[in-house]
Structures are given as structure tokens and as C-alpha cells.
Design an enzyme around this catalytic site. Structure first.
Site, mmCIF file in Angstrom:
data_model
loop_
_atom_site.group_PDB
_atom_site.id
_atom_site.type_symbol
_atom_site.label_atom_id
_atom_site.label_comp_id
_atom_site.label_asym_id
_atom_site.label_seq_id
_atom_site.Cartn_x
_atom_site.Cartn_y
_atom_site.Cartn_z
ATOM 1 N N GLY A 213 0.811 -1.215 0.000
ATOM 2 C CA GLY A 213 0.000 0.000 0.000
ATOM 3 C C GLY A 213 0.842 1.262 0.000
ATOM 4 O O GLY A 213 1.718 1.451 -0.842
ATOM 5 N N ASP A 243 -5.187 -5.160 -7.792
ATOM 6 C CA ASP A 243 -5.436 -5.726 -9.116
ATOM 7 C C ASP A 243 -4.840 -4.846 -10.206
ATOM 8 O O ASP A 243 -4.299 -5.350 -11.199
ATOM 9 C CB ASP A 243 -6.945 -5.875 -9.357
ATOM 10 C CG ASP A 243 -7.600 -6.791 -8.351
ATOM 11 O OD1 ASP A 243 -6.940 -7.749 -7.907
ATOM 12 O OD2 ASP A 243 -8.771 -6.549 -7.997
#
Length: 298
Positions: A213, A243
Site C-alpha cells: 500500500g 489488481d
């Protein structure tokens, strides 16, 4: 060419200041419908970032089926190998809070009908691909079967081990790249720290890319952890960011970029995606990614 075997869902997204507690009803701050599913999202990311990509999956004959196929086509994805079956398409009910974090309830629908026979019928496309992208929103046995066939055909395999579960050494020996996040790698590998966990997986075969992240990406280089720092952006919705990374990573690698360059290419796409709402609809074009990288290079 890139082939993606996996889920195709419709995302029903509700925005809210905070998540409700048990038995609690709260007011939302907007509702949207998007194309989703980890497989379809990765295909969209690959298509938008410049790859030639085939989606191999299934939708239902409900009100969402045609919408999902048309959404993929608009993103440059080849849809000839998408099977339409009787019944419901896959559906993800998604809550997004004021910080851009999300919680998801997933019903597989047509995705649960993807079997080994379906993979066999699409083996010609898999064998023609340079990369096969797979995830675990369809049957794990089917995913492992497809990875085995791709490996035998000298097709590079990228596995997104999500939703996370125990991985057998069997599938890992067929995988070239595996992309867990920080939670997933702890669920699939033992070790006292991240380095030990990465080494444990890489000893089984694949190169490990840990998606972290806002902290970026972790890879192992010369037996030491290397942190590729994330681009700083204001996140609105993190749905599908992982994704987006995988699909764009496949494009970068297929174009001959080395691992670090391909990761930065994919990280740029993901950074752009989280500044927008939705999953596939938030993914950037090739031009947007290149312009974003130019800004950070200057």
C-alpha cells in the site's frame, strides 16, 4: 499477449463516513455500480496500460452479464472467451469509508462454475500468452491446474494469492511471480520477519513481490529486503488497487522491463487508481501512467 483466468463481478459500491456496527443502520454518501472481480480488474489494468489481453471467465444471464462484458470491451479487453451461463453473475457488495478503506462481501455466482474442462477449452489462448494472470476468486484446484498447464507451455505465471489461504508447494512450483500483500504473506508463509517469509516462498519457486500500500513494494535483492517507495497521493478509494498493480506489472514485464522498473510502472498505475472511485473504472490509461512517471522523474 496476456491471458487472465479469473473472476468477473459487478461491484455494488456504497460510500459512507464510517462502517456500521452490528445491527446498526447508517446513512450512505453515494452509491455506484462498477465492473469488478479480481480477474476482470487485472485484465482491465493490462488492457488500459497497453497490453493485448484476453479475459477467460464467466458471467450470468442476469441483468449484469452484458454490462460486465461491455465494460471489459471498452477497456480494450478481448472477451470472446467469456462464457455466459444461466444464473447470477458474481456480485461484490463493497463499503468504502471516509478514509478510502473498504470492506467487501463477495458472492461468486457464475465464477463458481469455472472448472478444469473450461480451462482445457481455452488452453489454446493460454499457450499463446507470454503471461497468465491468476487469483483465488475461482476454485483453487482450477487455478493450480491452469498454472500447471501454463508452466508446461513455458508461459510465465503471475499469482495474486487473494483471497489468502494455505498454499501447497504444488502450485508454487508452477508460479513465476507471486504478489501477496502484507497480511497475505503472513497467512501463506512462516518466518519471524518479512525477509524470512519471502525466502521461504522463493525457495519453492516464484519471485515474491509484497504489495504494501502506502509503503510501496518489497522485493528481495541480493538476499536483502529492498523497499520500492510508494508514490505519494491522496487516496479516495483503494478498491482494486492491488489488481491494478498486477495487471500493469504483467504489461511491464511482457515489454521487457526489469523487475524494479515493472514494479514502478505498476505502482504508478495503482497510485493514480486510488485517487478515483471504483475499481476497473479508476484504472489509468498508458498515457496517464507515462505522464505521471514523468512528473516524478523531474
Amino acid at each position: 499477449m496476456i491471458a487472465v483466468l479469473g473472476s468477473i463481478n459487478v461491484d455494488l459500491v456504497s460510500f459512507t463516513k464510517r462502517f456500521p456496527g452490528p445491527g446498526e443502520t447508517i446513512r450512505g454518501k453515494g452509491f455506484e455500480i462498477h465492473q469488478g472481480g479480481k480477474g476482470a480488474n487485472q485484465a482491465v489494468a493490462a488492457g488500459k496500460s497497453g497490453g493485448e489481453v484476453f479475459m477467460i471467465g464467466a458471467v450470468g444471464d442476469d441483468i449484469f452479464g452484458d454490462f460486465l462484458v461491455d465494460s471489459l470491451k471498452k477497456s480494450g479487453v478481448r472477451t470472446e472467451r467469456i462464457l455466459k451461463i444461466k444464473g447470477s453473475s458474481g456480485v461484490a457488495s463493497i463499503w468504502v469509508d471516509g478514509n478510502g478503506e473498504n470492506s467487501i462481501i463477495l458472492d461468486g455466482g457464475a465464477n463458481d462454475r469455472i472448472d478444469k474442462d473450461f480451462v482445457d477449452k481455452n488452453l489454446d489462448i493460454i499457450k499463446k500468452a507470454s503471461f497468465l494472470l491468476i487469483q483465488f476468486e475461482i476454485s483453487k484446484d482450477v487455478v493450480e491446474y491452469a498454472a500447471h498447464l501454463a508452466h508446461d507451455a513455458n508461459v510465465k505465471v503471475i499469482l495474486d494469492p487473494a483471497p489468502a489461504s494455505h498454499l501447497s508447494g504444488g502450485i508454487l512450483k508452477y508460479v513465476d511471480y507471486i504478489t501477496p500483500n502484507e497480511i497475505e504473506i503472513s497467512q501463506i508463509a512462516n518466518g519471524k520477519d518479512l525477509k524470512e517469509k519471502i525466502i521461504a516462498i522463493e525457495q519453492a519457486g516464484p519471485k515474491v513481490i509484497v504489495k504494501a500500500g502506502g509503503k510501496g513494494v518489497y522485493i528481495l535483492r541480493d538476499e536483502e529486503i529492498l523497499n520500492l517507495k510508494a508514490f505519494k497521493v491522496d487516496a479516495v478509494d483503494t478498491t482494486g488497487a492491488g489488481d491494478c498493480f498486477n495487471g500493469t506489472l504483467a504489461v511491464g514485464l511482457s515489454e521487457g522491463k526489469d523487475l524494479e522498473a515493472a514494479c514502478y510502472f505498476a505502482m504508478a498505475a495503482s497510485a493514480i487508481s486510488v485517487t478515483r472511485r471504483g475499481a476497473g473504472s479508476s484504472f489509468p490509461s498508458r498515457k496517464e501512467i507515462e505522464e505521471f512517471l514523468k512528473i516524478y522523474e523531474t
